[in-house]
Design a protein around this motif. Structure first.
Motif, short mmCIF file in Angstrom:
data_model
loop_
_atom_site.label_atom_id
_atom_site.label_comp_id
_atom_site.label_asym_id
_atom_site.label_seq_id
_atom_site.Cartn_x
_atom_site.Cartn_y
_atom_site.Cartn_z
N GLN A 57 3.03 6.93 -10.24
CA GLN A 57 3.99 7.71 -11.02
C GLN A 57 4.46 6.92 -12.24
O GLN A 57 4.63 7.48 -13.33
N ALA A 58 4.66 5.62 -12.07
CA ALA A 58 5.07 4.80 -13.21
C ALA A 58 3.99 4.75 -14.28
O ALA A 58 4.28 4.81 -15.48
N LEU A 59 2.73 4.66 -13.85
CA LEU A 59 1.63 4.64 -14.82
C LEU A 59 1.51 5.98 -15.55
O LEU A 59 1.29 6.02 -16.76
N ALA A 83 -3.71 2.36 -9.47
CA ALA A 83 -2.64 1.81 -8.63
C ALA A 83 -3.23 1.08 -7.43
O ALA A 83 -2.79 -0.02 -7.07
N ARG A 84 -4.24 1.67 -6.79
CA ARG A 84 -4.88 1.00 -5.65
C ARG A 84 -5.57 -0.29 -6.08
O ARG A 84 -5.55 -1.29 -5.34
N ARG A 85 -6.18 -0.27 -7.24
CA ARG A 85 -6.84 -1.49 -7.73
C ARG A 85 -5.84 -2.61 -7.93
O ARG A 85 -6.09 -3.77 -7.56
N ARG A 86 -4.67 -2.27 -8.48
CA ARG A 86 -3.66 -3.31 -8.72
C ARG A 86 -3.05 -3.81 -7.43
O ARG A 86 -2.72 -4.99 -7.29
N GLN A 143 0.83 -1.21 0.00
CA GLN A 143 0.00 0.00 0.00
C GLN A 143 0.86 1.26 0.00
O GLN A 143 0.47 2.29 -0.54
N GLU A 144 2.05 1.17 0.61
CA GLU A 144 2.94 2.33 0.64
C GLU A 144 3.59 2.59 -0.72
O GLU A 144 4.21 3.63 -0.92
N LEU A 145 3.45 1.64 -1.63
CA LEU A 145 4.05 1.78 -2.95
C LEU A 145 3.08 2.38 -3.97
O LEU A 145 3.42 2.49 -5.15
N VAL A 146 1.88 2.76 -3.51
CA VAL A 146 0.86 3.26 -4.44
C VAL A 146 1.37 4.47 -5.21
O VAL A 146 1.18 4.59 -6.43
#
Length: 458
Positions: free
Chosen positions: A164-166, A179-182, A156-159
């Motif tokens: 940013q990558a997306l 990002a949260r969905r993934r 979750q901390e990597l959201v």
């Protein structure tokens, strides 16, 4: 099929039935015929063949997939590839030092940003293998924990990094939502891999019994999560349509009234006194006036809302519906059930109104029944049926059984639906049996039981 596959096939079908799916012998044979035409080395093809022959509705798919992954896992242990690539001289502790953890978190970000299913499966399996092992636990306790693995990596901390990558690739406008969905999808994959590992130790039957959630129509109201509640709401109206169709068919089958003896005898004169054709009196239609009294405290509120929503969907089957909610004081909410109203708006309005249903902040059935008798006794009559919804837990307050007896006596019928499992009745502050001695109490824990009850009373 070999004997081993036949045993696994039979166990899989038994697990599906235990989870609430009706799998007939004919469907069993259809599945065997379909599987004989596909290659067992193509796992997803096998999954599709099973789903096509056994499933009846899409809502069963999540439970089906979870059980399929238990009985037909995609790999065993760490998998062949990991076993071949592992360095036999490597220090096993190096997988969990700061540098290794940082590198693995980078790998998680890359896999989630890419969004490729196989990469996410591999990351989930590696996460559990590295951080989810819990050796040395006591008897009966699992040696694998998805929670421990996820806490160590903290996806979750990597959201922000995934978002940013997306955005950097110009894929999405609302990158954080995706990002949260993934991350949520990854969490589900890690949990599924933990079930696979535990099934290797204790057998798939053990995991199926304790860890697999039943189909949405058999999921307990009081155990439902937020996502489950949304799916249940989507199921209410198809359930109402099926009930209405079934009721219409049964009413047509019973539409003839009692025998009209005089008309039958008169008609038999033309056939020498033999009554070849019988005549019946017209059946007087009867529809129930329904009064619903709902406990809306705590987790019981979900059950009450689904019952009210189903009654609302079937309101044409009743002559009149009046609905009341309570915690320790009673409020009428009939006006929310207006014709043509959107169900979502109805439930939103109902949730807002029930927020003011408590004066003292604690459930008190005795006080609520007394207030109902004082203010709304005219709602009940010889043509009405009283339906009470609640767990019969009254915080050890006075139950006012005499008041309930008078209310039930003034109605044509009275029922009490309790969303708790019967084994929990009369535990703690539950007065289920004492109330059940006055009004018949029925266990109603899920949509299936709710639909069966509504059908029976109509």
């Amino acid at each position: 099929m070999t004997s081993g596959l036949v045993d696994r096939h039979i166990s899989f079908l038994e697990a599906l039935r235990a989870a609430g799916m009706s799998v007939s012998l004919a469907e069993d044979l259809d599945a065997v015929a379909a599987l004989s035409a596909v290659g067992w080395d193509q796992r997803e093809t096998v999954r599709t063949a099973y789903a096509a022959t056994l499933l009846k509705k899409q809502s069963q798919r999540p439970t089906f997939d979870a059980l399929f992954d238990l009985y037909f896992p995609r790999m065993v242990g760490d998998g062949v590839a990991r076993g071949q690539d592992a360095d036999p001289d490597a220090d096993p502790g190096v997988q969990d030092n700061a540098q290794a953890l940082s590198e693995f978190r980078d790998q998680v970000v890359d896999a989630l940003a890419e969004g490729e299913r196989q990469a996410m499966l591999d990351v989930a399996a590696e996460m559990l293998a590295r951080f989810g092992a819990m050796p040395g636990r006591g008897p009966g306790l699992s040696s694998w924990s998805a929670y421990t693995a996820l806490q160590r990596v903290s996806p979750q901390e990597l959201v922000d990094r995934i978002a940013q990558a997306l955005l950097g690739e110009g894929r999405l406008e609302d990158a954080r939502v995706e990002a949260r969905r993934r991350v949520g999808e990854l969490t589900g994959l890690v949990e599924a891999d933990a079930r696979r590992r535990i099934a290797e130790e204790k057998g798939p039957e053990h995991v199926a019994n304790v860890a697999i959630r039943p189909t949405i129509d058999r999921l307990d109201f009081m155990a439902a999560r937020r996502t489950d509640l949304e799916e249940m709401r989507r199921e209410i109206y198809p359930l109402a349509r099926r009930l209405a169709t079934r009721l219409t068919q049964e009413h047509h089958a019973r539409r003839r009234g009692p025998l009209d003896f005089r008309r039958t005898v008169r008609a038999s004169l033309s056939t020498g006194g033999v009554p070849l054709v019988t005549h019946h009196k017209p059946k007087r239609p009867h529809r129930t006036e329904l009064v619903v009294l709902c406990d809306v405290s705590g987790s019981v509120a979900n059950f009450a809302q689904f019952t009210l929503l189903l009654v609302y969907a079937l309101r044409d089957q009743f002559e009149k519906v009046r609905a009341f909610t309570f915690i320790d004081h009673v409020h009428e909410v009939t006006h929310h059930f207006r014709p043509g109203a959107d169900p979502v708006d109805v439930m939103a309005d109902l949730a807002a109104s029930t927020a003011h249903a408590a004066l003292w902040g604690r459930t008190n059935y005795g006080r609520a029944l007394t207030k109902f008798e004082e203010q709304y006794a005219d709602a009940l009559g010889p043509k009405s049926s009283l339906l009470i919804l609640g767990d019969a837990r009254s915080n050890y307050a006075d139950l006012q059984l005499d008041v309930l007896k008078r209310l039930a006596g003034s109605a044509r019928h009275a029922w009490w639906l309790n969303p708790e499992h019967r084994r929990h009745w009369d535990t703690g502050d539950s007065a289920a049996t004492r109330y059940g001695d006055v009004v018949p109490m029925v266990e109603c824990r899920n949509l299936t039981q709710l639909g069966e009850f509504v059908h029976d009373i109509l």
